[in-house]
Design a protein around this motif. Structure first.
Motif, short mmCIF file in Angstrom:
data_model
loop_
_atom_site.label_atom_id
_atom_site.label_comp_id
_atom_site.label_asym_id
_atom_site.label_seq_id
_atom_site.Cartn_x
_atom_site.Cartn_y
_atom_site.Cartn_z
N GLU A 56 -7.68 -17.55 81.96
CA GLU A 56 -8.37 -18.21 83.08
C GLU A 56 -9.39 -17.52 83.66
O GLU A 56 -10.59 -18.09 83.96
N VAL A 57 -9.41 -16.17 83.59
CA VAL A 57 -10.63 -15.25 83.92
C VAL A 57 -11.51 -15.40 83.12
O VAL A 57 -13.03 -15.34 83.58
N ASN A 58 -11.37 -15.65 82.11
CA ASN A 58 -12.41 -15.82 80.96
C ASN A 58 -13.16 -17.06 81.30
O ASN A 58 -14.68 -17.43 80.89
N ARG A 59 -12.42 -17.89 81.82
CA ARG A 59 -13.09 -19.39 82.09
C ARG A 59 -14.10 -19.06 82.99
O ARG A 59 -15.09 -19.80 83.01
N VAL A 60 -13.80 -18.31 84.14
CA VAL A 60 -14.66 -18.18 85.06
C VAL A 60 -15.94 -17.25 84.62
O VAL A 60 -17.00 -17.31 85.15
N LEU A 61 -15.60 -16.22 84.01
CA LEU A 61 -16.51 -15.35 83.53
C LEU A 61 -17.51 -16.10 82.56
O LEU A 61 -18.81 -16.08 82.55
N GLU A 62 -17.10 -17.12 81.79
CA GLU A 62 -18.12 -17.95 80.94
C GLU A 62 -18.93 -18.96 81.80
O GLU A 62 -20.18 -18.81 81.62
N ILE A 63 -18.44 -19.26 82.97
CA ILE A 63 -19.36 -20.09 84.02
C ILE A 63 -20.36 -19.27 84.37
O ILE A 63 -21.69 -19.55 84.37
N ALA A 64 -20.18 -17.79 84.91
CA ALA A 64 -20.96 -17.07 85.28
C ALA A 64 -22.15 -16.48 84.39
O ALA A 64 -23.32 -16.42 84.55
N ARG A 65 -21.60 -16.26 83.07
CA ARG A 65 -22.51 -15.94 81.86
C ARG A 65 -23.71 -17.25 81.74
O ARG A 65 -24.64 -17.05 81.56
N ALA A 66 -22.85 -18.32 81.97
CA ALA A 66 -23.99 -19.81 81.55
C ALA A 66 -24.87 -19.58 82.65
O ALA A 66 -26.00 -20.14 82.16
N GLU A 67 -24.56 -19.36 83.61
CA GLU A 67 -25.42 -19.54 85.03
C GLU A 67 -26.47 -18.18 85.21
O GLU A 67 -27.03 -18.00 86.18
N LYS A 68 -26.27 -17.43 84.24
CA LYS A 68 -27.09 -16.32 84.22
C LYS A 68 -26.66 -15.08 84.95
O LYS A 68 -27.63 -14.32 85.17
N LEU A 69 -25.75 -15.12 85.58
CA LEU A 69 -25.29 -14.09 86.75
C LEU A 69 -25.17 -12.82 85.77
O LEU A 69 -25.37 -11.90 86.43
N ILE A 70 -24.36 -13.11 84.51
CA ILE A 70 -23.96 -12.05 83.99
C ILE A 70 -24.40 -12.40 82.40
O ILE A 70 -24.59 -13.42 82.12
N GLY A 71 -24.49 -11.15 81.55
CA GLY A 71 -24.70 -11.38 80.28
C GLY A 71 -23.37 -11.01 79.46
O GLY A 71 -22.23 -12.05 79.11
N SER A 72 -22.96 -9.73 79.31
CA SER A 72 -21.66 -9.57 78.85
C SER A 72 -20.67 -9.36 79.95
O SER A 72 -21.07 -9.20 81.28
N SER A 73 -19.41 -9.47 79.72
CA SER A 73 -18.49 -9.22 80.57
C SER A 73 -18.16 -7.85 81.25
O SER A 73 -17.85 -7.90 82.58
N LEU A 74 -18.81 -6.97 80.73
CA LEU A 74 -18.98 -5.70 81.29
C LEU A 74 -20.05 -5.75 82.56
O LEU A 74 -19.84 -4.71 83.41
N ASP A 75 -20.73 -6.66 82.65
CA ASP A 75 -21.51 -6.87 83.82
C ASP A 75 -20.95 -7.41 85.11
O ASP A 75 -21.41 -7.45 85.97
N ALA A 76 -19.50 -7.50 84.75
CA ALA A 76 -19.02 -8.39 86.17
C ALA A 76 -17.96 -7.58 86.73
O ALA A 76 -17.32 -6.84 86.20
N LYS A 77 -17.36 -7.92 87.73
CA LYS A 77 -16.27 -7.67 88.34
C LYS A 77 -15.41 -8.57 89.05
O LYS A 77 -16.03 -9.90 89.14
N VAL A 78 -14.14 -8.75 88.83
CA VAL A 78 -13.34 -9.91 88.86
C VAL A 78 -12.46 -9.51 90.22
O VAL A 78 -11.82 -8.38 90.66
N TYR A 79 -12.25 -10.57 90.93
CA TYR A 79 -11.60 -10.63 92.27
C TYR A 79 -10.28 -11.72 92.04
O TYR A 79 -10.47 -12.65 91.39
N LEU A 80 -9.28 -11.14 92.49
CA LEU A 80 -8.02 -12.10 92.40
C LEU A 80 -7.34 -12.03 93.70
O LEU A 80 -7.34 -11.19 94.54
N GLN A 81 -6.69 -13.23 94.14
CA GLN A 81 -5.75 -13.34 95.23
C GLN A 81 -4.75 -14.42 95.02
O GLN A 81 -5.05 -15.65 94.40
N THR A 82 -3.64 -13.95 95.43
CA THR A 82 -2.61 -14.92 95.12
C THR A 82 -1.32 -14.91 96.48
O THR A 82 -1.17 -13.70 96.88
N SER A 83 -0.90 -15.94 96.71
CA SER A 83 0.38 -15.90 97.78
C SER A 83 1.49 -15.53 97.31
O SER A 83 2.41 -15.50 97.79
N ASP A 84 1.66 -15.38 95.68
CA ASP A 84 2.85 -15.00 95.36
C ASP A 84 3.10 -13.46 95.59
O ASP A 84 2.42 -12.58 94.80
#
Length: 1074
Positions: free
Chosen positions: A938-966
């Motif tokens: 699921e993280v890859n799905r969001v990374l893919e959108i960020a890449r498609a929108e030119k925010l990032i190129g490689s996945s190493l260009d990104a920082k991931v944030y997570l939050q869960t109530s579990d």
């Protein structure tokens, strides 16, 4: 997943989002509850990473920076940032990406031969014997795909058993006698040479042909990669084999199971010999000339009440037959005592009945053109059917039972003999015909049985050539399947005995060798009385394990219904039936003494002795004074008796072998062939089956499911598959392992398909598997067993990988044990080719290449990779022995066995030992890693959108944030963010530069995050995912972003990890001067 927009980016639905990599999501399912729990991924793949030229590199969207930079630098590319290239641990191996099978496989086979690997492994193994007894192929031509399927299946089993520490004794065999070889020899000679051909000359040529064919076929089997005792095969023409066969025959004869009698047998006019059921085939489209005929009743038994006589002299029995040529041999008409019969009056002939009905050509007989019609007796249930077929009105005058007709007498329409009406068996039905059966004991098995009951004459006025003899009178010299058949029909019609003649399409027995129709004909033959041991045979069948289980029903049905086995043949090339006949009385002389004497002679001189030795020499001494009163028999044994005695000639005679065999494995047609003949001879002499288990496989068809034939041009030749055809673009050479991979991929219990498209798919899968193995080898180039990290100190991702591996190996082993190789193929495809590449290998590259040569993170990963390499190589070895051995010969380290010896070859290494520690991976950790893998997708799905929108190129260009109530999941995710081993950290799992877990979704925390989304993990835990640009600068060496880049004056372009790695390694002089 619903993606939530944060300005200024537009909302994107899930439908527009593909996976970050070019594969779809991974779902891992674990089966708990036993140590042999299975774990594997179910994937729907669109791209396999292992197929690329890089070492299992993932999609181009993943970061491959360190590898590419180092490669370019090492290749001399002008690159300012190449000063750290020497610190990157690039994959290295001599194991080629291309198999080069046409060269490499023969090289590997040569290594096996020169080092006698098969023999070495068998001698070293100590678990006990495993005996797969080889069913002998026929030595009369080139191998076809059915041979390949059969021998490779056997080899997969044998090689697996070798790895399981069994002493595998596999003796290959060949069936060398019989008509096909004799015909090949005769076809090779001109007319003059045939005239000069004595039996001994023919036998010599046949033996030479068979032995040469054996050598040719053996070379092909070896090229398939089949291991066997090739130097000591069994041939049914070998004297020691023939002697053992004579011994089996003698034991059956002494027990009273062998007898000589005049019985109807399948006779081939084209081959001039009797045939067994297994030598017949039933092609579609045979059309017989069938007739409805009538025989006039002339007398009724004294016990009858005379109610039939009111219809005299015009009362007739109506019969139907598809073999009019057997009417001259008619001895009775049989009825079923339980059926109701009707006396019918024939009236009102239709005008258009003479026209063809559908495709059946019909012709009415002259009797129906007469003004006075006869009264007929037919089964009452068939009256409507016969009215429609004959185009007449049948008025029922009287109903009677079949038993009322017994002992009525009728006049034979051709030679005016009086014949009886008899009671037949359940074979008389109302499914077709008239319910009354023309009975010729000399031309039918059921007729023969009925004839014995009533003492009917066994008439068979037909010669070996299929022509009527003088006994047939006016039909003498006519071919019963041609002019003779027509002549009989015409004769009957002239005698007003034909109601209708019609063409009838049905299955009819043909000689499997000459492809010409056979006949049933009574001749003097030798038989094995199956009835004498049928019950014991049926009991033995139930004690055998049949795979698939339904094959037990098949052989049971065939055995329970089979008649006595005709074991004599009227040919020259075969093992003689050791019988002498009195010159005057023709009585046979054959007893224990004479049989044992012949057995001794054949053991010393071979069966040719029967032809060149005199009767006096062939008889035991006590009979020699009477030798002039006897002559040698000319019959040879059925080749099914030859091969059916192999258990005695091989299992019972060879060192290292024992009776019964653990396994027989042949095609499904052998239920009526070798499986059955072996069973019958073994039960008759040993009282038990010659096998403990039997595996059967189907036939090989083309990709469309059609039978292969030269006329259709759809034949797939195993030699062409391996070596390639004349046009290598249309028919490339794939090598033996691709052919073997195909064998493992099909569910052989039914018919299997093969063709160009299937082979291309197999080649592609093989290439990807080879890529996976190459990745493992290349990243272990500097590995030694001493470097192994103890299990309990391994990062959790590594422990999880070993848990998965152990479950996969257990699963593969279970399917080898069940002979379900297609399931192994599926596991290899899913786990080895796909799962490892898509997750573990993908994540591992960072620590393998830039983690530091001797670092804990790299050594822990190599510990796992070494375990995978050693286990996978051995798990695939039975199916792909050349690939497995190629891997083994390219191991960058030695594999030491438990006893301290070095396994120089993969089959010396034994099957992977069960590792209970790896299996003990905690259940809660299994659940958690299942969640992590799903979350990663699921993280890859969001990374893919960020890449498609030119925010990032490689996945190493990104920082991931997570939050869960579990709370439980959130706690574990936080622990991973803070992991101190730099392997189990979330950002390493996601292949991003950073990852952070938010305690809540407050605006001040998420307002700067441009892309986010939500998902449900395992359908219950909601997780919010955000993606932004990574913090800090890009590390020149590992391409991760870090705020620490620029903190080190000596290495201002490095992150903290790379600084620590590089600081421990001096830079080369050239780099320093820069």
């Amino acid at each position: 997943m619903a993606f939530i927009q944060t300005s200024p980016y537009k909302v994107l639905s899930q439908r527009t989002c593909s996976s970050f990599r070019e594969s779809t999501s991974i779902k891992l399912f674990y089966f708990r509850g036993s140590p042999s729990a299975k774990a594997f991924s179910l994937l729907n793949l669109t791209h396999y990473a292992t197929g690329s030229g890089e070492f299992c590199s993932s999609s181009k969207r993943r970061s491959r920076g360190p590898v590419m930079a180092a490669k370019k630098a090492s290749e001399g590319a002008k690159q300012e940032d190449g000063k750290y290239k020497h610190t990157v641990d690039l994959p290295k191996t001599t194991f080629g990406m291309r198999a080069n099978s046409l060269v490499r496989e023969p090289e590997i086979q040569k290594i096996w031969d020169e080092n006698q690997v098969y023999k070495r492994v068998v001698e070293r193994n100590n678990r006990g014997n495993f005996i797969l007894h080889d069913g002998p192929p026929y030595a009369n031509g080139d191998l076809h795909m059915g041979h390949a399927l059969n021998k490779i299946l056997k080899d997969i089993i044998n090689r697996y058993k070798l790895l399981q520490n069994y002493k595998v004794h596999y003796v290959p065999g060949w069936d060398c006698h019989g008509l096909p070889i004799e015909l090949k020899v005769l076809q090779s000679l001109d007319q003059d040479a045939r005239k000069d051909l004595t039996p001994l000359k023919l036998r010599a040529k046949a033996a030479k042909f068979a032995k040469q064919t054996v050598q040719n076929q053996m070379a092909s089997f070896k090229r398939f990669g089949v291991w066997a005792d090739w130097n000591n095969p069994y041939l049914t023409l070998d004297p020691e084999y023939e002697a053992a066969q004579i011994e089996v025959f003698g034991q059956m004869a002494i027990q009273g199971y062998i007898y000589r009698g005049r019985k109807p047998v399948h006779w081939s006019p084209s081959s001039r010999t009797a045939l067994a059921e297994a030598e017949l085939e039933y092609p579609e489209g045979h059309v017989s000339r069938s007739i409805y005929a009538i025989f006039k009743i002339v007398d009724t038994p004294p016990t009858s009440s005379g109610f039939l006589k009111e219809f005299f002299p015009d009362l007739c029995l109506a019969i139907w037959t598809t073999t009019p040529w057997t009417i001259p041999a008619n001895a009775a008409v049989a009825v079923n005592a339980k059926l109701q019969y009707a006396i019918v009056e024939v009236q009102s002939l239709s005008e258009d009945v003479s026209l063809s009905a559908g495709n059946k050509k019909q012709r009415l007989g002259n009797i129906l053109k007469e003004s006075k019609k006869p009264f007929l007796i037919v089964a009452s249930d068939l009256v409507p059917t016969l009215e429609a077929k004959w185009g007449v009105k049948l008025i029922i005058k009287k109903i009677l039972s079949g038993s009322d007709l017994e002992n009525c007498r009728y006049i034979h329409p051709i030679d005016n003999r009086e014949c009886p009406v008899v009671i037949g068996g359940d074979y008389i039905t109302t499914e077709s015909g008239t319910g009354l059966v023309h009975t010729a004991p000399g031309h039918g098995q059921e007729d023969y049985v009925t004839g014995l009951k009533y003492g009917l004459p066994i008439l068979s006025p037909v010669g070996d050539d299929g022509k009527f003899t003088e006994e047939a009178g006016q039909f003498s010299g006519l071919d019963v399947l041609g002019d003779g058949n027509i002549a009989v029909v015409n004769c009957l019609d002239e005698h007003l005995s034909i109601i209708m003649e019609e063409s009838y399409e049905h299955k009819y027995p043909y000689d499997w060798r000459t492809k010409k129709p056979t006949i049933f004909r009574a001749t003097e033959q030798w038989f094995a009385s199956v009835e004498g041991f049928r019950e014991a045979t049926m009991n033995a069948i139930s004690d055998v394990k049949w795979i698939p289980p339904q094959s037990e029903n098949r052989i049971s049905a065939m055995t329970s219904s089979r008649s006595d086995w005709c074991i004599s043949r009227q040919r020259t090339w075969g093992l003689p039936i050791p019988a002498f006949y009195h010159v005057q009385s023709k009585e046979p002389l054959m007893n224990e003494e004479t049989i044992n004497h012949i057995k001794t002679i054949i053991a010393q001189k071979g069966s040719d002795a029967w032809w060149y030795m005199t009767v006096e020499d062939l008889l035991p001494e006590k009979y020699r004074e009477k030798a002039s009163d006897y002559e040698k028999g000319a019959d040879t044994m059925d080749v099914w008796f030859d091969s059916g005695s192999s258990w005695a000639a091989v299992l019972g005679k060879r060192n290292g072998l024992s009776f019964p065999a653990d396994l027989y494995l042949e095609g499904t047609d052998q239920h009526r062939g070798w499986f059955q003949s072996s069973l019958l001879t073994s039960i008759a002499t040993k009282g038990r089956a010659p096998y403990s288990s039997v595996v059967t496989h189907g036939f090989v068809l083309d990709e469309k499911g059609l039978k292969m034939s030269k006329s259709l041009g759809n034949v797939v030749d195993p030699r062409t598959v391996i070596e390639g055809g004349k046009n290598t673009k249309e028919a490339p050479g794939y090598g033996a392992d691709v052919l073997r991979l195909w064998v493992s991929s099909v569910d052989y219990t039914g018919d299997v398909l093969i063709g160009p498209q299937v082979l291309r798919q197999m080649s592609d899968i093989y290439r990807k598997l080879r890529g996976t193995l190459r990745y493992l080898l290349a990243n272990l180039h500097d590995w030694k067993a001493d470097y192994a990290v103890s299990y309990h100190t391994l990062p959790m991702i590594d422990q999880h990988a070993l848990f998965q591996l152990e479950n996969v190996i257990i699963n593969i082993r279970e399917n080898y044990e069940k002979y379900q190789f297609f399931k192994i193929f599926q596991i290899i495809q899913r786990f080895v080719i796909v799962d490892l590449s898509n997750f573990y290998f993908d994540v591992a590259k960072d620590r393998l290449y830039v983690g530091g040569t001797t670092s804990f993170t790299r050594r822990s990963c190599q510990t796992v990779l070494a375990a995978h390499l050693l286990s996978i190589a051995r798990a695939i070895a039975p199916i792909l022995p050349h690939l497995a051995e190629d891997v083994w010969q390219n191991l960058p380290f030695q594999y030491t066995m438990e006893d301290g010896s070095i396994a120089e070859f993969v089959f010396e290494s034994r099957w992977p030992t069960l590792n209970e520690t790896w299996l003990a991976f905690p259940t809660k950790e299994i659940d958690f890693w299942e969640k992590i893998l799903e979350l990663r997708t699921e993280v890859n799905r969001v990374l893919e959108i960020a890449r498609a929108e030119k925010l990032i190129g490689s996945s190493l260009d990104a920082k991931v944030y997570l939050q869960t109530s579990d709370a439980s999941l959130a706690s574990r995710l936080c622990e991973m963010c803070a992991a101190n081993n730099d392997v189990d950290t979330l950002h390493r799992i996601f292949i991003t530069s950073q990852a952070e877990v938010f305690p809540s979704l407050e605006d001040e925390l998420i307002s700067h995050i441009p892309f986010s989304g939500e998902c449900l993990i395992q359908g219950k835990s909601k997780v919010w995912i955000g993606v932004s640009r990574a913090e800090g600068l890009k590390c020149e060496r590992c391409w991760n972003f870090s705020p620490q880049v620029g903190s080190f004056s000596e290495h201002p372009t490095l992150c903290n990890r790379c600084y620590n790695v590089v600081d421990a390694q001096p830079l080369p002089a050239v780099a320093m001067t820069n």
